[in-house]
Design an enzyme around this catalytic site. Sequence first.
Site, PDB file in Angstrom:
ATOM      1  N   GLY A 127       0.735  -1.430   0.003  1.00 14.07           N
ATOM      2  CA  GLY A 127       0.077  -0.077  -0.105  1.00 14.07           C
ATOM      3  C   GLY A 127       0.866   1.226   0.216  1.00 14.07           C
ATOM      4  O   GLY A 127       2.245   1.331   0.225  1.00 14.07           O
ATOM      5  N   ASP A 128       0.172   2.471  -0.260  1.00 16.69           N
ATOM      6  CA  ASP A 128       0.739   3.677  -0.215  1.00 16.69           C
ATOM      7  C   ASP A 128       1.655   3.991  -1.190  1.00 16.69           C
ATOM      8  O   ASP A 128       2.782   4.532  -0.960  1.00 16.69           O
ATOM      9  CB  ASP A 128       1.273   3.990   1.204  1.00 16.69           C
ATOM     10  CG  ASP A 128       0.340   3.829   2.516  1.00 16.69           C
ATOM     11  OD1 ASP A 128      -0.775   3.889   2.213  1.00 16.69           O
ATOM     12  OD2 ASP A 128       0.717   3.025   3.128  1.00 16.69           O
ATOM     13  N   LYS A 140      -0.238   5.579  -5.759  1.00 18.93           N
ATOM     14  CA  LYS A 140      -1.079   5.255  -6.951  1.00 18.93           C
ATOM     15  C   LYS A 140      -1.815   6.505  -7.518  1.00 18.93           C
ATOM     16  O   LYS A 140      -2.170   6.833  -8.663  1.00 18.93           O
ATOM     17  CB  LYS A 140      -2.259   4.169  -6.599  1.00 18.93           C
ATOM     18  CG  LYS A 140      -1.549   2.836  -6.204  1.00 18.93           C
ATOM     19  CD  LYS A 140      -2.381   1.839  -5.672  1.00 18.93           C
ATOM     20  CE  LYS A 140      -2.917   2.060  -4.381  1.00 18.93           C
ATOM     21  NZ  LYS A 140      -1.938   1.835  -3.219  1.00 18.93           N
ATOM     22  N   GLY A 141      -2.277   7.344  -6.387  1.00 19.25           N
ATOM     23  CA  GLY A 141      -3.147   8.326  -6.606  1.00 19.25           C
ATOM     24  C   GLY A 141      -2.439   9.460  -7.929  1.00 19.25           C
ATOM     25  O   GLY A 141      -3.421   9.978  -8.619  1.00 19.25           O
ATOM     26  N   LYS A 142      -1.169   9.562  -7.635  1.00 21.37           N
ATOM     27  CA  LYS A 142      -0.622  10.546  -8.617  1.00 21.37           C
ATOM     28  C   LYS A 142      -0.753   9.845 -10.134  1.00 21.37           C
ATOM     29  O   LYS A 142      -1.020  10.494 -10.937  1.00 21.37           O
ATOM     30  CB  LYS A 142       0.743  10.534  -8.025  1.00 21.37           C
ATOM     31  CG  LYS A 142       1.621  11.605  -9.483  1.00 21.37           C
ATOM     32  CD  LYS A 142       2.975  11.818  -8.800  1.00 21.37           C
ATOM     33  CE  LYS A 142       3.738  12.403 -10.038  1.00 21.37           C
ATOM     34  NZ  LYS A 142       5.164  12.808  -9.748  1.00 21.37           N
ATOM     35  N   GLY A 179      -6.478   6.452   1.876  1.00 22.13           N
ATOM     36  CA  GLY A 179      -6.540   7.766   2.052  1.00 22.13           C
ATOM     37  C   GLY A 179      -5.774   8.544   1.029  1.00 22.13           C
ATOM     38  O   GLY A 179      -4.696   8.021   0.857  1.00 22.13           O
ATOM     39  N   HIS A 180      -6.262   9.624   0.288  1.00 20.63           N
ATOM     40  CA  HIS A 180      -5.287  10.183  -0.536  1.00 20.63           C
ATOM     41  C   HIS A 180      -5.571  11.952   0.046  1.00 20.63           C
ATOM     42  O   HIS A 180      -6.593  12.317   0.309  1.00 20.63           O
ATOM     43  CB  HIS A 180      -5.670  10.306  -1.882  1.00 20.63           C
ATOM     44  CG  HIS A 180      -5.866   8.887  -2.512  1.00 20.63           C
ATOM     45  ND1 HIS A 180      -4.918   8.021  -2.810  1.00 20.63           N
ATOM     46  CD2 HIS A 180      -7.067   8.357  -2.750  1.00 20.63           C
ATOM     47  CE1 HIS A 180      -5.568   6.914  -3.232  1.00 20.63           C
ATOM     48  NE2 HIS A 180      -6.709   7.062  -3.287  1.00 20.63           N
ATOM     49  N   THR A 181      -4.356  12.613  -0.155  1.00 21.41           N
ATOM     50  CA  THR A 181      -4.337  14.003  -0.082  1.00 21.41           C
ATOM     51  C   THR A 181      -3.921  14.496  -1.474  1.00 21.41           C
ATOM     52  O   THR A 181      -2.971  14.230  -1.971  1.00 21.41           O
ATOM     53  CB  THR A 181      -3.385  14.544   0.907  1.00 21.41           C
ATOM     54  OG1 THR A 181      -3.832  13.741   2.142  1.00 21.41           O
ATOM     55  CG2 THR A 181      -3.604  16.099   1.210  1.00 21.41           C
ATOM     56  N   GLN A 202      -5.023   0.099  -1.370  1.00 22.77           N
ATOM     57  CA  GLN A 202      -4.168  -0.682  -0.586  1.00 22.77           C
ATOM     58  C   GLN A 202      -3.163  -1.348  -1.723  1.00 22.77           C
ATOM     59  O   GLN A 202      -3.122  -0.763  -2.907  1.00 22.77           O
ATOM     60  CB  GLN A 202      -4.749  -1.897   0.267  1.00 22.77           C
ATOM     61  CG  GLN A 202      -5.525  -1.274   1.520  1.00 22.77           C
ATOM     62  CD  GLN A 202      -6.816  -0.977   1.321  1.00 22.77           C
ATOM     63  OE1 GLN A 202      -7.472  -1.710   0.472  1.00 22.77           O
ATOM     64  NE2 GLN A 202      -7.374   0.209   1.563  1.00 22.77           N
ATOM     65  N   THR A 249      -5.334  -6.908   4.164  1.00 23.89           N
ATOM     66  CA  THR A 249      -6.824  -6.409   4.338  1.00 23.89           C
ATOM     67  C   THR A 249      -7.812  -7.349   4.093  1.00 23.89           C
ATOM     68  O   THR A 249      -7.352  -8.442   3.827  1.00 23.89           O
ATOM     69  CB  THR A 249      -6.869  -4.958   3.516  1.00 23.89           C
ATOM     70  OG1 THR A 249      -7.921  -4.178   3.980  1.00 23.89           O
ATOM     71  CG2 THR A 249      -6.961  -5.191   2.174  1.00 23.89           C
ATOM     72  N   GLY A 266      -2.242   8.234  10.711  1.00 20.75           N
ATOM     73  CA  GLY A 266      -1.176   9.111  11.061  1.00 20.75           C
ATOM     74  C   GLY A 266       0.249   8.254  11.515  1.00 20.75           C
ATOM     75  O   GLY A 266       1.171   8.645  12.166  1.00 20.75           O
ATOM     76  N   PRO A 271       3.517   6.084  11.922  1.00 19.15           N
ATOM     77  CA  PRO A 271       4.448   6.037  11.196  1.00 19.15           C
ATOM     78  C   PRO A 271       4.802   4.857  10.233  1.00 19.15           C
ATOM     79  O   PRO A 271       4.391   3.576  10.986  1.00 19.15           O
ATOM     80  CB  PRO A 271       5.847   6.149  12.065  1.00 19.15           C
ATOM     81  CG  PRO A 271       5.088   5.859  13.375  1.00 19.15           C
ATOM     82  CD  PRO A 271       3.649   6.064  13.436  1.00 19.15           C
ATOM     83  N   VAL A 322       9.630  11.639  -9.553  1.00 18.83           N
ATOM     84  CA  VAL A 322      10.646  12.203  -8.956  1.00 18.83           C
ATOM     85  C   VAL A 322      10.289  13.399  -7.630  1.00 18.83           C
ATOM     86  O   VAL A 322      11.013  13.937  -7.321  1.00 18.83           O
ATOM     87  CB  VAL A 322      11.788  12.741  -9.713  1.00 18.83           C
ATOM     88  CG1 VAL A 322      12.675  11.717 -10.493  1.00 18.83           C
ATOM     89  CG2 VAL A 322      11.347  13.803 -10.859  1.00 18.83           C
TER      90      VAL A 322
HETATM   91  P1  IMP Z   1      -7.588  -2.875   7.651  1.00 16.36           P
HETATM   92  O1  IMP Z   1      -7.729  -2.675   6.057  1.00 16.36           O
HETATM   93  O2  IMP Z   1      -8.129  -1.634   8.188  1.00 16.36           O
HETATM   94  O3  IMP Z   1      -8.365  -4.094   8.050  1.00 16.36           O
HETATM   95  O4  IMP Z   1      -5.997  -2.989   7.901  1.00 16.36           O
HETATM   96  C1  IMP Z   1      -5.420  -4.299   7.492  1.00 16.36           C
HETATM   97  C2  IMP Z   1      -4.086  -4.164   6.997  1.00 16.36           C
HETATM   98  O5  IMP Z   1      -3.941  -3.453   6.015  1.00 16.36           O
HETATM   99  C3  IMP Z   1      -3.477  -3.027   8.100  1.00 16.36           C
HETATM  100  O6  IMP Z   1      -1.966  -3.676   8.239  1.00 16.36           O
HETATM  101  C4  IMP Z   1      -3.337  -1.970   7.684  1.00 16.36           C
HETATM  102  O7  IMP Z   1      -2.506  -1.002   8.008  1.00 16.36           O
HETATM  103  C5  IMP Z   1      -3.217  -2.356   6.261  1.00 16.36           C
HETATM  104  N1  IMP Z   1      -3.875  -1.160   5.500  1.00 16.36           N
HETATM  105  C6  IMP Z   1      -5.103  -0.853   5.338  1.00 16.36           C
HETATM  106  N2  IMP Z   1      -5.345   0.181   4.352  1.00 16.36           N
HETATM  107  C7  IMP Z   1      -4.229   0.552   4.134  1.00 16.36           C
HETATM  108  C8  IMP Z   1      -3.630   1.578   3.043  1.00 16.36           C
HETATM  109  O8  IMP Z   1      -4.445   2.347   2.404  1.00 16.36           O
HETATM  110  N3  IMP Z   1      -2.339   1.732   3.063  1.00 16.36           N
HETATM  111  C9  IMP Z   1      -1.460   0.996   3.620  1.00 16.36           C
HETATM  112  N4  IMP Z   1      -1.762  -0.077   4.516  1.00 16.36           N
HETATM  113  C10 IMP Z   1      -3.071  -0.187   4.593  1.00 16.36           C
END
Ligand code: IMP
Length: 429
Positions: free
Chosen positions: A12-13, A16-18, A40-42, A227, A242, A305, A307, A418
Site C-alpha cells: 500500500g501507499d 497510486k493516486g498520482k 486515503g489520499h491528499t 491498498q 486487508t 497518521g 509512522p 521524482v
Molecule cells: P484494515 O484494512 O483496516 O483491515 O487493515 C489491515 C492491514 O492493512 C493493516 O496492516 C493496515 O495498516 C493495512 N492497510 C489498510 N489500508 C491501507 C492503506 O491504504 N495503506 C497501507 N496499508 C493499509
Amino acid sequence: MASTCVVGLQWGDEAKGKIVDLLCDEHDVVVRYQGGANAGHTVVAEGVTYKLSLVPTGILRKHVDCLIGNGVVIHPPALLKEVQTLSSQGVDLAGRLHISDRSHVILPYHLEEERLTEESSSSADHIGTTRRGIGPCYRDKVGRVHGIRVGDLYHPEFFRERLARAVDYKNRLLSAMLDSYTPIDASAVATEYLGYAEQLRPFVRDTTSWIHDAQAQGKRLLFEGAQGSLLDVDHGSYPYVTSSNSSSAGITPGTGMPTRHIDRWIGVVKAYTTRVGGGPFPTELDNEIGERIRRIGREYGTVTGRPRRCGWFDAVAARYSSRISGSTEIALMLLDVLSGLPEIRVAVAYEDSSGNCVESMPGHLADLERCHPIFETLPGWSEDITSCRTWASLPENAKQYVRFIAKQMQIPVSIVSVGPDREATLRVE
Ligand code: IMP
C-alpha cells in the site's frame, strides 16, 4: 480506446493516486472496486487541498465519472462527510458519483468488533488495522446472515428487521466479550442510517449495469486498486492483510465487469518498500537509513497518521505481486527519496533457514519470517533529482537503478516519479 488497471504491488501507499491523476485525461470513468475508508489520499490542485478516502480522486476532474463498486464497504457517515466537504469546496458531484446498491454497509457494531480483536490481550490477534470496521463488515458480507447492503437502506421495513436481528446477536456477543460495551439501540441506528440513505440517494444505483453501459458506449475505464497487492486477502501476507482482494483479482467480483476489457495493466511501486501495521517485512530497515527514508518520504499513514515501516526494495515480493496483478509495465515512484544515499540495496532473492535460495514469495507466514533477503548493492547518486523532467537528465546511477528494478521485475518501467507534483514525472526511454 483503452481501459486501464492501476494497482500497488507492495503493502500500500505506493502513490497510486498520482498515477491515476496523470491518467485521468485519457479516461472517462475512475472505478474503485474494493476496500473502504481505510485508504486515503491528499491531493493538492490549484492551491486547494482535498482529502479523499472513499471517493476516487478522479472526482476532481470535471469530465470524469467516479464509481464505487459493489466490492467496496461503505461507512455512510464517513462517505457523506467526504461528499459534503467536496461540495463545499466547489466540486460538483451530481450525476458524476455512482455508488453501488450492492456494496456493503459498515455499522457501529463493526467498529466495536474490530476494537475487540485489536485490543485483545493476545498480541498474536492484532493485525494493526486502520480500525475503520473494514474486516468485520467483510466478515458479515461473506457470512451472509448479518450482511447489510446499501440497497437494503431503501427497503426500510426489511432493513429495520434485518438490523434488529444483527444488533441483537452482536449485543449479546460484544457484552460478553468486551468490558466496556454499551449495547447498541437497533431502532436508533436504523433511524440514523435511513437518514444517511436519503442524503446518499442521488448517488446510489445499479453500478453493474451502469458500468457495462459505459463500456459499451466506448467510455475508457480506469480501475484503481486501494491498498497494495501484498495486502490482498488471498494472495498477500496472510493474516497480515486487508479483508478484500486488493490486487487486480478484485476487479471482477468488485464491479461485475470482466477484465477482458482492460488493455493496460500498470503496477505501481515505490523505489523502496513501506508497510503500516503488523506482519513480516524481510527488507525492513530498523536503523538510521529507515529513519531517513521515513523523514524524506514523509512516510506517515494518511488515514491513521502512524509512522510507516521503511525498507529496501524487495524484488522477490514485487515480482510475485506483479504476477498476481498481471502488470505489464511499472510506475516507479518516489525515486527522489533515495537521492544522497551512498549505496542502495535491493533484495533479489531470499535465503531460508536451511540456507536454500528462495526466489518466489513463500505462502506461509512462518516460512516468510524465517527468510533473510539476499541483497545486491548499487551505487547511489548525490544529485537532487526533483527537477529532472526527462530520462536523459537523470544521473547515470539513478538510471542504472531504474534499469535494475525493471530487470529484476522482468517488466519495463515506463514511468518514474521524482516528486509529488504532477510535472515531476518522467517517461522512461
Ligand atoms: P484494515 O484494512 O483496516 O483491515 O487493515 C489491515 C492491514 O492493512 C493493516 O496492516 C493496515 O495498516 C493495512 N492497510 C489498510 N489500508 C491501507 C492503506 O491504504 N495503506 C497501507 N496499508 C493499509
